[in-house]
Design a protein around this motif. Structure first.
Motif, PDB file in Angstrom:
ATOM      1  N   LYS A 101      -8.498  -6.919 -36.156  1.00 59.13           N
ATOM      2  CA  LYS A 101      -7.462  -5.932 -35.834  1.00 59.13           C
ATOM      3  C   LYS A 101      -6.220  -6.617 -35.291  1.00 59.13           C
ATOM      4  O   LYS A 101      -5.098  -6.263 -35.658  1.00 59.13           O
ATOM      5  CB  LYS A 101      -7.987  -4.921 -34.801  1.00 59.13           C
ATOM      6  CG  LYS A 101      -8.966  -3.924 -35.339  1.00 59.13           C
ATOM      7  CD  LYS A 101      -9.376  -3.025 -34.177  1.00 59.13           C
ATOM      8  CE  LYS A 101     -10.386  -2.011 -34.531  1.00 59.13           C
ATOM      9  NZ  LYS A 101     -10.735  -1.175 -33.366  1.00 59.13           N
ATOM     10  N   ALA A 102      -6.411  -7.606 -34.419  1.00 65.01           N
ATOM     11  CA  ALA A 102      -5.272  -8.323 -33.841  1.00 65.01           C
ATOM     12  C   ALA A 102      -4.476  -9.035 -34.936  1.00 65.01           C
ATOM     13  O   ALA A 102      -3.241  -8.985 -34.944  1.00 65.01           O
ATOM     14  CB  ALA A 102      -5.752  -9.325 -32.791  1.00 65.01           C
ATOM     15  N   VAL A 103      -5.167  -9.665 -35.879  1.00 61.03           N
ATOM     16  CA  VAL A 103      -4.488 -10.353 -36.986  1.00 61.03           C
ATOM     17  C   VAL A 103      -3.675  -9.345 -37.797  1.00 61.03           C
ATOM     18  O   VAL A 103      -2.515  -9.591 -38.137  1.00 61.03           O
ATOM     19  CB  VAL A 103      -5.510 -11.082 -37.886  1.00 61.03           C
ATOM     20  CG1 VAL A 103      -4.889 -11.498 -39.208  1.00 61.03           C
ATOM     21  CG2 VAL A 103      -6.095 -12.283 -37.166  1.00 61.03           C
ATOM     22  N   LEU A 104      -4.277  -8.205 -38.116  1.00 57.29           N
ATOM     23  CA  LEU A 104      -3.590  -7.209 -38.937  1.00 57.29           C
ATOM     24  C   LEU A 104      -2.410  -6.578 -38.202  1.00 57.29           C
ATOM     25  O   LEU A 104      -1.401  -6.245 -38.822  1.00 57.29           O
ATOM     26  CB  LEU A 104      -4.576  -6.141 -39.415  1.00 57.29           C
ATOM     27  CG  LEU A 104      -5.651  -6.652 -40.386  1.00 57.29           C
ATOM     28  CD1 LEU A 104      -6.633  -5.536 -40.723  1.00 57.29           C
ATOM     29  CD2 LEU A 104      -5.031  -7.227 -41.635  1.00 57.29           C
TER      30      LEU A 104
ATOM     31  N   ASP B  14       2.471  -8.116 -41.280  1.00 54.39           N
ATOM     32  CA  ASP B  14       2.954  -6.950 -42.002  1.00 54.39           C
ATOM     33  C   ASP B  14       2.184  -6.896 -43.312  1.00 54.39           C
ATOM     34  O   ASP B  14       2.702  -7.258 -44.361  1.00 54.39           O
ATOM     35  CB  ASP B  14       4.465  -7.078 -42.247  1.00 54.39           C
ATOM     36  CG  ASP B  14       5.042  -5.859 -42.933  1.00 54.39           C
ATOM     37  OD1 ASP B  14       4.433  -4.770 -42.816  1.00 54.39           O
ATOM     38  OD2 ASP B  14       6.084  -5.997 -43.591  1.00 54.39           O
ATOM     39  N   TYR B  15       0.933  -6.497 -43.236  1.00 52.62           N
ATOM     40  CA  TYR B  15       0.044  -6.546 -44.390  1.00 52.62           C
ATOM     41  C   TYR B  15       0.033  -5.222 -45.136  1.00 52.62           C
ATOM     42  O   TYR B  15      -0.133  -4.160 -44.533  1.00 52.62           O
ATOM     43  CB  TYR B  15      -1.380  -6.906 -43.952  1.00 52.62           C
ATOM     44  CG  TYR B  15      -1.464  -8.275 -43.331  1.00 52.62           C
ATOM     45  CD1 TYR B  15      -1.532  -9.405 -44.137  1.00 52.62           C
ATOM     46  CD2 TYR B  15      -1.436  -8.445 -41.952  1.00 52.62           C
ATOM     47  CE1 TYR B  15      -1.598 -10.670 -43.578  1.00 52.62           C
ATOM     48  CE2 TYR B  15      -1.498  -9.704 -41.385  1.00 52.62           C
ATOM     49  CZ  TYR B  15      -1.574 -10.813 -42.202  1.00 52.62           C
ATOM     50  OH  TYR B  15      -1.625 -12.064 -41.653  1.00 52.62           O
ATOM     51  N   GLY B  16       0.222  -5.293 -46.431  1.00 52.22           N
ATOM     52  CA  GLY B  16       0.161  -4.108 -47.272  1.00 52.22           C
ATOM     53  C   GLY B  16      -1.184  -3.957 -47.960  1.00 52.22           C
ATOM     54  O   GLY B  16      -1.570  -2.871 -48.356  1.00 52.22           O
ATOM     55  N   VAL B  17      -1.908  -5.080 -48.088  1.00 49.61           N
ATOM     56  CA  VAL B  17      -3.200  -5.070 -48.776  1.00 49.61           C
ATOM     57  C   VAL B  17      -4.183  -5.941 -48.004  1.00 49.61           C
ATOM     58  O   VAL B  17      -3.845  -7.034 -47.552  1.00 49.61           O
ATOM     59  CB  VAL B  17      -3.074  -5.618 -50.223  1.00 49.61           C
ATOM     60  CG1 VAL B  17      -4.440  -5.706 -50.886  1.00 49.61           C
ATOM     61  CG2 VAL B  17      -2.132  -4.762 -51.043  1.00 49.61           C
TER      62      VAL B  17
ATOM     63  N   ALA C 184      -8.446   0.059 -41.697  1.00 48.71           N
ATOM     64  CA  ALA C 184      -8.288   1.499 -41.478  1.00 48.71           C
ATOM     65  C   ALA C 184      -7.722   1.799 -40.097  1.00 48.71           C
ATOM     66  O   ALA C 184      -6.877   2.681 -39.949  1.00 48.71           O
ATOM     67  CB  ALA C 184      -9.644   2.201 -41.651  1.00 48.71           C
ATOM     68  N   SER C 185      -8.163   1.045 -39.106  1.00 51.56           N
ATOM     69  CA  SER C 185      -7.717   1.341 -37.743  1.00 51.56           C
ATOM     70  C   SER C 185      -6.331   0.793 -37.436  1.00 51.56           C
ATOM     71  O   SER C 185      -5.745   1.135 -36.411  1.00 51.56           O
ATOM     72  CB  SER C 185      -8.725   0.811 -36.719  1.00 51.56           C
ATOM     73  OG  SER C 185      -8.738  -0.592 -36.733  1.00 51.56           O
ATOM     74  N   THR C 186      -5.788  -0.058 -38.308  1.00 56.96           N
ATOM     75  CA  THR C 186      -4.446  -0.600 -38.077  1.00 56.96           C
ATOM     76  C   THR C 186      -3.427  -0.077 -39.083  1.00 56.96           C
ATOM     77  O   THR C 186      -2.290  -0.544 -39.111  1.00 56.96           O
ATOM     78  CB  THR C 186      -4.458  -2.142 -38.108  1.00 56.96           C
ATOM     79  OG1 THR C 186      -4.981  -2.586 -39.359  1.00 56.96           O
ATOM     80  CG2 THR C 186      -5.277  -2.707 -36.959  1.00 56.96           C
ATOM     81  N   GLY C 187      -3.837   0.874 -39.908  1.00 55.90           N
ATOM     82  CA  GLY C 187      -2.889   1.529 -40.799  1.00 55.90           C
ATOM     83  C   GLY C 187      -2.634   0.846 -42.129  1.00 55.90           C
ATOM     84  O   GLY C 187      -1.698   1.219 -42.834  1.00 55.90           O
TER      85      GLY C 187
ATOM     86  N   LYS D 203     -13.875   5.548 -44.609  1.00 51.50           N
ATOM     87  CA  LYS D 203     -12.856   5.457 -43.552  1.00 51.50           C
ATOM     88  C   LYS D 203     -11.595   4.753 -44.049  1.00 51.50           C
ATOM     89  O   LYS D 203     -10.488   5.167 -43.734  1.00 51.50           O
ATOM     90  CB  LYS D 203     -13.443   4.707 -42.354  1.00 51.50           C
ATOM     91  CG  LYS D 203     -12.521   4.536 -41.202  1.00 51.50           C
ATOM     92  CD  LYS D 203     -12.656   5.662 -40.245  1.00 51.50           C
ATOM     93  CE  LYS D 203     -11.838   5.359 -38.996  1.00 51.50           C
ATOM     94  NZ  LYS D 203     -11.376   6.539 -38.360  1.00 51.50           N
ATOM     95  N   SER D 204     -11.786   3.694 -44.857  1.00 53.89           N
ATOM     96  CA  SER D 204     -10.630   2.915 -45.306  1.00 53.89           C
ATOM     97  C   SER D 204     -10.053   3.416 -46.620  1.00 53.89           C
ATOM     98  O   SER D 204      -8.954   3.025 -46.998  1.00 53.89           O
ATOM     99  CB  SER D 204     -11.016   1.448 -45.468  1.00 53.89           C
ATOM    100  OG  SER D 204     -11.946   1.287 -46.528  1.00 53.89           O
ATOM    101  N   GLY D 205     -10.806   4.257 -47.336  1.00 61.21           N
ATOM    102  CA  GLY D 205     -10.357   4.700 -48.650  1.00 61.21           C
ATOM    103  C   GLY D 205     -10.287   3.547 -49.645  1.00 61.21           C
ATOM    104  O   GLY D 205      -9.482   3.560 -50.569  1.00 61.21           O
TER     105      GLY D 205
END
Length: 171
Positions: free
Chosen positions: A25-28, A32-35, A52-55, A97-99
């Motif tokens: 989560k911290a890395v994400l 600015d990750y799109g994938v 999922a938890s970082t959008g 959760k992540s789709g």
């Protein structure tokens, strides 16, 4: 850039797994990750939950086979019972959760993932290996000759790997 997630390891360890999830989560959050593209079951569950938890909305998961099939012999994975059912439930949850979209290497693997309800069949896409084997002479005559040249008996298993050398300019 290669980032190491110190607590992400093969063995199931609730404390280390929780830490690995926090590290992911911290890395994400920092980037600015799109994938996010995950591989294998455990890293896939943790990576998809972190995404999922970082959008992060673009999530692809490639299971590379299944630890859930009878006869799977992967170190650290229970062969059945409640623990294996909990792992399967966590994999299904991470997918919902992540789709995430699943990619497999074959129609057979796609069927297995659909049967295990890792994703709906329409959310699983086959991306075959990128080698066009029709370009090669695979006749038994050619195979026998090649085995003879290599000194490999007819009944022995043979795996060949070609490691390409980088060009001088690394292009």
């Amino acid at each position: 850039r290669v980032l190491v997630v110190p607590h992400l390891c093969r063995d199931i360890s609730p404390l280390n797994d929780w830490r690995a999830l926090a590290e992911l989560k911290a890395v994400l959050r920092e980037g600015d990750y799109g994938v996010v593209h995950t591989h294998t079951s455990k890293a896939g569950v943790l990576g998809r939950l972190a995404a999922a938890s970082t959008g992060v909305h673009g999530v692809i998961h490639s299971p590379h086979g299944s630890i859930y099939l009878a006869g799977s012999r992967i170190p650290g994975v229970p062969r059945g019972g409640v623990r294996l059912r909990l792992l399967l439930a966590s994999e299904r949850y991470a997918g919902r959760k992540s789709g995430s979209t699943l990619t497999t290497l074959s129609a057979h693997e796609k069927g297995t993932c659909a049967d295990l309800r890792l994703a709906p069949a329409e959310g699983i896409h086959v991306v075959p290996n990128g080698i066009d084997i029709t370009r090669f002479d695979l006749s038994s005559e050619t195979r026998s000759r090649a085995r003879g040249d290599l000194g490999v008996a007819a009944g022995d298993r043979l795996v060949l790997v070609h490691a390409a050398r980088p060009s001088r300019d690394n292009t």
